[in-house]
Design an enzyme around this catalytic site. Structure first.
Site, short mmCIF file in Angstrom:
data_model
loop_
_atom_site.label_atom_id
_atom_site.label_comp_id
_atom_site.label_asym_id
_atom_site.label_seq_id
_atom_site.Cartn_x
_atom_site.Cartn_y
_atom_site.Cartn_z
N ARG A 200 -5.03 1.34 -1.08
CA ARG A 200 -4.88 0.22 -0.46
C ARG A 200 -4.47 -1.25 -1.95
O ARG A 200 -4.92 -0.62 -2.81
CB ARG A 200 -5.91 -0.39 -0.11
CG ARG A 200 -6.35 -1.71 0.47
CD ARG A 200 -7.16 -2.41 0.90
NE ARG A 200 -7.49 -3.35 1.43
CZ ARG A 200 -8.00 -4.32 1.80
NH1 ARG A 200 -9.95 -3.89 1.03
NH2 ARG A 200 -8.41 -5.24 2.17
N CYS B 268 0.84 -1.39 0.38
CA CYS B 268 -0.27 0.19 0.27
C CYS B 268 1.03 0.86 0.35
O CYS B 268 2.17 1.38 0.42
CB CYS B 268 -0.42 -0.20 0.89
SG CYS B 268 -2.19 -1.35 1.51
N ASP C 8 -3.87 -8.15 8.64
CA ASP C 8 -2.89 -7.69 10.15
C ASP C 8 -2.85 -6.11 10.60
O ASP C 8 -2.79 -6.56 11.36
CB ASP C 8 -1.95 -7.98 9.59
CG ASP C 8 -1.77 -7.66 7.61
OD1 ASP C 8 -2.64 -6.97 7.25
OD2 ASP C 8 -0.46 -7.05 7.40
N ASN D 208 1.32 0.30 5.45
CA ASN D 208 1.45 -0.76 4.54
C ASN D 208 2.65 -1.82 4.96
O ASN D 208 3.22 -1.78 5.41
CB ASN D 208 2.18 0.78 3.90
CG ASN D 208 3.45 0.34 2.21
OD1 ASN D 208 2.37 -1.22 1.71
ND2 ASN D 208 4.42 0.76 2.09
#
Length: 633
Positions: free
Chosen positions: A50, A2, A100, A75
């Site tokens: 994203r 990201c 996550d 990221n």
């Protein structure tokens, strides 16, 4: 993978400009083309682009805790997030997603700044805690993921995944740092924590930054490569454990809800990673490699051999050896001057991989961790000589020989004694700096104008290595230069190159050989298991003998070479002349025009090979043109 961006008012709760934050965020659209998100509250603005990899339906960012008092823009990948999620649930935390990202906000609530010590993976993120009025920014241990930041004159703190997002903010001063220029022409990149601009910095790997409203940014180191020796361990035990640890590092990187594959160059490291993937997956591994028409630069036959051995779904595309149309594209991609010419084939292999997969595993990190570079052999040879003759005696003897011995760029390394003599006249760190420099001290002295040398005020690029050497936890000479490369070349060159090239195509690259638990274990191996005689990566190659044929394991290393010398005497002859002698470099006042012309004439006539310095200058000129005049010295 990201792109992240943030603006935080360090002085209070001034309004954040939504349109500006949006422009900064969109400058990194390529890093996350699937979705974009923005969160703004008094004094804080977070943006996110994203690339969806895990929990495709509910992993949108910026992401919050239950009462929206903590928000994160992130990221990366945290591979142990299921275990952390289970632990945090038992501690009373409630999760709304299965990604996550949400682990980070709850880990911050539970463990504060020490949360990063729990994360296993590659990451760069910013957390805002409204109750504590605190921004917490972190970067992974090895620097796989980038993070830039700046404290602006008006008290606004900004951070992002790429420098271009900071450059989109009108408050960022674009004054170029003379020390960064000295570094660049020595190393070919600007080493952490500097950027090319005086006003912006990189957060170094293994570091965090905490900013409390009303205070100043506090940067702390939370991890370092330990180089703690193991107890007694035999070659056989080390081989077996290394392969088992690599297999586990690969295994945890196979989790994805999108197509996954691997880069396969035909070298030891990428072939070893593919061997582990083939063991761990039921379906054929998607592998990608590129070939060159010129056999001197072509490893595709070795890659094909490995692909056939493991039954991979192998994809190859040939790259024109004169693929130099990417020069200006690369300058825009890297945001700073960046002189590794293998960025061209790296860009192309990422382009190829993205046609097939969204995630690719690479073999990066093996050379630094297991002493695979040829220069390590030469350094250890020089170290043996240094240990027998005191520096006071070596300096005049080898210094004089270095001056008298002719330069022989055309000759095999063993006959290029001039460079060896010059290295022997220095201490270990100075000698290694001389080895890795693109342009040595004498050349940079001739390259720079007197006015620019005054601006340097005595600064010398070897201070980068000296600073890291002072912190090296080992007194072993091989471990020292490995440590220096892990702190400089790996993060400043290799990982930067792969991150920008992959993200330009919205491709996530995972690096099992840089799993921090594996790196910690490898660092503790005796040097004799890494470099034995003239064989680098000795214990790794022995461990892979049951998987890979001898001509893959024990052939000479090639790498992604590019025929620069012939380019500058042929198709780029006029391009390099226009760049070096044109207005862009002339108006900087940095360079001595007579030396620029001398380098051109000597290279294009065939008298000397100045291909690496010329490429370094060409990329610097392209970087300046990309700024479109919006910079100052």
């Amino acid at each position: 993978m990201c792109g992240i961006v943030g603006i935080v008012d360090a002085r209070g709760k001034r309004e954040i400009d939504r349109e500006l934050l949006g422009r900064m965020n969109e400058s990194q659209h390529h890093r996350g083309p699937d979705e974009g998100g923005i969160h703004i509250e008094p004094g804080v603005g977070f943006g996110h682009r994203r690339l969806s990899i895990i929990d495709l339906s509910s992993g949108q960012q910026p992401l919050f805790n239950e009462d929206h008092s903590v928000v994160v823009t992130y990221n990366g990948e945290i591979y142990n997030f299921p275990e952390l999620m289970d632990e945090l649930v038992k501690l009373g935390h409630t999760f709304r997603t299965h990604c996550d990202t949400e682990v980070i906000v709850h880990a911050w609530e539970q463990w504060g700044e020490r949360c990063v010590e729990r994360f296993r993976g590659m990451f760069a993120f910013g957390v805002w805690d409204r109750n504590k009025q605190t921004l917490f920014v972190a970067r992974d241990r090895l620097g796989v993921k980038p993070l830039y930041y700046a404290m602006l004159a008006d008290g606004m703190f900004i951070f992002s995944s790429e420098l271009k997002a900071l450059l989109a903010h009108p408050g960022l001063d674009r004054q170029i740092d003379p020390r960064a220029i000295e570094d660049y022409f020595a190393y070919g990149y600007v080493p952490e924590p500097k950027t090319i601009f005086t006003s912006a910095l990189k957060l170094a790997p293994g570091h965090t930054l905490t900013l409390r409203v009303g205070g100043q940014p506090e940067v702390k180191q939370y991890w370092d490569v330990p180089f703690t020796p193991h107890g007694p361990i035999s070659d056989e035990q080390a081989q077996e454990e290394l392969i088992a640890r690599l297999r586990e590092a690969v295994d945890i990187r196979l989790v994805a809800e999108v197509p996954l594959g691997a880069f396969l160059s035909g070298g030891v490291d990428s072939s070893g990673v593919v061997a582990m993937m083939a063991e761990l997956t039921k379906e054929p591994v998607n592998t990608c490699s590129i070939s060159f028409g010129d056999p001197k630069f072509n490893e595709s036959e070795y890659a094909k051999k490995v692909a056939e051995r493991f039954g991979t779904a192998h994809h190859v595309e040939q790259v024109d050896k004169d693929d130099f149309d990417l020069i200006d594209t690369l300058a825009a991609l890297y945001d700073e001057p960046f002189a590794d010419s293998s960025a061209i084939p790296t860009y192309r292999v990422c382009e190829l991989a993205r046609k097939r997969v969204t995630v690719a595993l690479s073999g990066d990190g093996g050379d630094e961790n297991l002493a695979g570079y040829r220069r390590y052999r030469w350094h250890m040879y020089e170290e043996r000589l240094r240990s027998t003759i005191p520096l006071a005696a070596r300096k005049p003897i080898f210094g004089t020989l270095g001056q008298l011995y002719p330069k022989a760029d055309w000759a095999p390394r063993v006959f290029r004694a001039k460079s060896t003599f010059e290295a022997l006249a220095r201490d270990s760190v100075e000698g290694y700096f001389h080895t890795v420099s693109i342009m040595n001290d004498k050349m940079r002295q001739r390259l720079f104008s007197d006015d620019f040398k005054d601006k340097l005020n005595g600064y010398h690029a070897d201070s980068v290595l000296q600073r890291h050497a002072e912190n090296c936890p080992s007194d072993d000479p091989l471990s020292l230069v490995q440590y220096l490369d892990l702190k400089t070349y790996l993060v400043g060159d290799i990982l930067t190159k792969v991150d920008r090239a992959s993200m330009a195509h919205a491709l996530e690259v995972r690096v099992p050989l840089l799993d921090h638990k594996l790196v910690e274990w490898m660092s503790g191996l005796p040097s004799s298991m890494k470099l034995r005689g003239t064989e680098g990566k000795y214990i790794f190659k022995k461990g892979l003998e049951k998987y890979l044929p001898e001509d893959i394991l024990y052939r000479d290393k090639m790498g992604f070479s590019v025929p620069l010398a012939s380019w500058f005497r042929g198709p780029l002859r006029q391009r390099i002349r226009d760049a070096l002698l044109g207005e862009t470099l002339a108006r900087t006042g940095i360079f001595d025009p007579a030396f620029l012309e001398e380098m051109l004439e000597h290279h294009q006539s065939g008298r000397r090979d100045y291909s690496a310095p010329l490429w370094t200058l060409l990329m610097f000129e392209s970087f300046l043109r990309n700024l479109d005049g919006k910079w100052r010295m």
